[in-house]
Design a protein around this motif. Sequence first.
Motif, PDB file in Angstrom:
ATOM      1  N   CYS A 270      47.968  42.151  35.272  1.00  0.00           N
ATOM      2  CA  CYS A 270      48.405  40.899  35.901  1.00  0.00           C
ATOM      3  C   CYS A 270      49.741  40.469  35.307  1.00  0.00           C
ATOM      4  O   CYS A 270      50.255  41.115  34.416  1.00  0.00           O
ATOM      5  CB  CYS A 270      47.362  39.800  35.696  1.00  0.00           C
ATOM      6  SG  CYS A 270      47.322  39.193  33.991  1.00  0.00           S
ATOM      7  N   ALA A 272      50.366  38.230  33.299  1.00  0.00           N
ATOM      8  CA  ALA A 272      50.286  37.900  31.867  1.00  0.00           C
ATOM      9  C   ALA A 272      50.189  39.173  31.008  1.00  0.00           C
ATOM     10  O   ALA A 272      50.086  39.093  29.788  1.00  0.00           O
ATOM     11  CB  ALA A 272      49.095  36.993  31.599  1.00  0.00           C
ATOM     12  N   THR A 274      47.730  41.488  31.158  1.00  0.00           N
ATOM     13  CA  THR A 274      46.363  41.920  30.866  1.00  0.00           C
ATOM     14  C   THR A 274      45.868  42.862  31.964  1.00  0.00           C
ATOM     15  O   THR A 274      46.152  42.647  33.142  1.00  0.00           O
ATOM     16  CB  THR A 274      45.429  40.689  30.819  1.00  0.00           C
ATOM     17  OG1 THR A 274      45.956  39.778  29.870  1.00  0.00           O
ATOM     18  CG2 THR A 274      44.015  41.072  30.438  1.00  0.00           C
ATOM     19  N   HIS A 276      43.152  43.933  34.384  1.00  0.00           N
ATOM     20  CA  HIS A 276      41.941  43.388  35.003  1.00  0.00           C
ATOM     21  C   HIS A 276      41.284  44.462  35.845  1.00  0.00           C
ATOM     22  O   HIS A 276      41.968  45.267  36.468  1.00  0.00           O
ATOM     23  CB  HIS A 276      42.293  42.220  35.938  1.00  0.00           C
ATOM     24  CG  HIS A 276      42.733  40.982  35.238  1.00  0.00           C
ATOM     25  ND1 HIS A 276      41.842  40.023  34.807  1.00  0.00           N
ATOM     26  CD2 HIS A 276      43.966  40.557  34.875  1.00  0.00           C
ATOM     27  CE1 HIS A 276      42.535  39.043  34.229  1.00  0.00           C
ATOM     28  NE2 HIS A 276      43.808  39.346  34.246  1.00  0.00           N
ATOM     29  N   CYS A 326      41.733  35.909  30.106  1.00  0.00           N
ATOM     30  CA  CYS A 326      43.178  35.999  30.295  1.00  0.00           C
ATOM     31  C   CYS A 326      43.748  34.641  30.711  1.00  0.00           C
ATOM     32  O   CYS A 326      43.117  33.890  31.447  1.00  0.00           O
ATOM     33  CB  CYS A 326      43.485  37.041  31.348  1.00  0.00           C
ATOM     34  SG  CYS A 326      45.239  37.232  31.657  1.00  0.00           S
ATOM     35  N   CYS A 328      45.959  34.039  32.819  1.00  0.00           N
ATOM     36  CA  CYS A 328      46.325  33.949  34.237  1.00  0.00           C
ATOM     37  C   CYS A 328      45.231  33.263  35.048  1.00  0.00           C
ATOM     38  O   CYS A 328      45.467  32.841  36.173  1.00  0.00           O
ATOM     39  CB  CYS A 328      46.605  35.331  34.814  1.00  0.00           C
ATOM     40  SG  CYS A 328      45.123  36.307  35.132  1.00  0.00           S
ATOM     41  N   ARG A 330      42.463  34.562  36.336  1.00  0.00           N
ATOM     42  CA  ARG A 330      41.695  35.383  37.273  1.00  0.00           C
ATOM     43  C   ARG A 330      40.269  35.564  36.763  1.00  0.00           C
ATOM     44  O   ARG A 330      40.049  35.704  35.558  1.00  0.00           O
ATOM     45  CB  ARG A 330      42.321  36.771  37.409  1.00  0.00           C
ATOM     46  CG  ARG A 330      43.505  36.815  38.345  1.00  0.00           C
ATOM     47  CD  ARG A 330      43.995  38.252  38.470  1.00  0.00           C
ATOM     48  NE  ARG A 330      45.083  38.358  39.415  1.00  0.00           N
ATOM     49  CZ  ARG A 330      46.340  37.984  39.156  1.00  0.00           C
ATOM     50  NH1 ARG A 330      46.638  37.495  37.972  1.00  0.00           N
ATOM     51  NH2 ARG A 330      47.268  38.105  40.060  1.00  0.00           N
TER      52      ARG A 330
HETATM   53 ZN   LIG Z   1      45.377  38.060  33.724  1.00  0.00          ZN
END
Ligand SMILES: [Zn+2]
Length: 452
Positions: A270, A272, A274, A276, A326, A328, A330
Motif C-alpha cells: 500500500c 504506507a 506495507t 497487504h 497499518c 493506511c 485498510r
Molecule cells: Zn497499508
Amino acid sequence: MNSEHLLGTLRTIGSFVFSRYALRFRRRERLEAWQARRLRYFIARVIPRSERFKALANDGLHRLPIMDKASLMNDFAGFNTRALSLEQVLPVALQAEQSRDFSPTLGDITVGLSSGTSGAQGVFLVSSVERQRWAGILLARTLPRALLPRLVCPWLAPLRIAFFLRANSRLYTTLASRRIDFAFHDLTLGLAASLERLNQQNPDVLVAPATVLRGLAQAALAGQLTIRPRHILSVAEVLESTDAEVVQQAFGIKPQQIYQASEGFLGYTCEAGTLHLNESHLHIEPQWLDPQRTRFQPIITDFSRRTQLIVRYRLNDILRVASAPCSCGRAERAIAAVEGRADEILWLPRLDGQQLAPLYPDVLRRALLMLGAELEEYEIHQRGLLWQANLRTSGDYHGLCQRLTEALAELCAQQGLQAPSLSFGHWQAPPPQTKRRRLLMLQLPEGLSCVY
Ligand SMILES: [Zn+2]
C-alpha cells in the motif's frame, strides 16, 4: 478496435474502478461480509461445475478438503470447470516455453506453467475474461495516484511498463493497450541483453524479480543504465532489505512488492509501504506454524475465478504477520514479510536432542547479514545434519568461513538448538532464468520429529 477487444478493455477498466474505489474496506467486518457473500455464490454456483466438487457443493467452505499443487496436478481435469485434462493443455504450455512465444491459447484459455522450484511443476488455466479482470485489479492495486492520468488522458504519453520475468504469458500482455506501452524482457537472455532496449523505452514502471532489480540497480550505478522509473515493483522472489537499499540508491525510490503466484494475485504494497493480502479478491485462512501465531502458511480460496478452481489451496509460502495494524487503515491483513517457502526452513535438533525445531529463513538471513558486505553471495543447503554453505567474497575466504561458523553457533545457542556441521564451498552464479533460493532444505535429519 473490434467489439470483442472493446469489451475486454471495458472489463479491465471496470475491474480497475471497482477494485480501486469500491473494494476499499476499512472495517474487518465489512470485508468479511463481502467475502462471505462472494463465497456463498462461488460454492453454490461455480464449483459444482467441476467434476471434483460436484458432490461436495453445498457444504460450507470449511467442510471442503484442503488441496495443494500435488492434488491439483493429480486430478487436473477435476479441478477446472471446462474438464480440460493435462494431456490437452500441457503441449500448449510446453510449446510456449520452448519457443518463447507466449501467445498461443487453447480457445480463450491461457495455459501457464508455474516455476517448478521444488520438483513438481504446476499448470494453471486462465480464461480471457479472467485475464482482463486480473489486469484491472493489478493496476488498481499497484499504480500510484500520480501515474493514473497517463492511463486515461489521451493527450499524455501512454504509461510505459517494463516487465522482467522468466516466462511471459498472455496474462501479462493483456496489459498492453493504447494507454500502456508494455515491454516484456525475457530473462533467459540474460540482463546485459536488456539494457539497451530498457534505455530506449525509458519505463515509468519497472517490474522484476528482486535479484533482477538489484542487477539493474548495479548497472545504473555503473552508468550503463539511464532510466528513471517512477515506480518499481518487486515480484516472484523474496525482496531482501539489501536489495531494496541498492535499488533505492540507484533510482531514488523504494521498491514496492507484488505478491503474485500462478495461484493468484495474493498481495500488494500500500502507499504506507506495507504488504497487504489481497483479501478483497481472495479468502485466506492462516494455517499457523507456531503457537505465538507469528507465522503461517496461507490456505487460499479464489472466489473470483471461474475456470481453474483454487479452493482451500495450501501455498508453500511462509508469511510473517505484521505486529501492528497499518496506518493506511485498510482492513486487509498486513504482512511483515513473505519469508520464503516452507522448504526454506532449516531444521536442527534442540539442545536436549529430543526433537527438531525450525530455524526460520528470515532469522537465518538476518544473522548472515550481520557478517557485513564481505559476504557477497551465499547459499546454504541442508542434507540431514550437514549444511553445505557456498560463499562468495572478494576478501579473506577462510576468515569468512570461520566467522560464519561462529555466527551460526551463536545463533543456534540463542535459539536453543545444536549447531549444524558445516561444509564450505564456493558460490556459483545460477543461470539467469532461475529463481534465487539461498536456503534449501533437501533432507531432514532422520529419527526426530519436527515441532514448530
Ligand atoms: Zn497499508
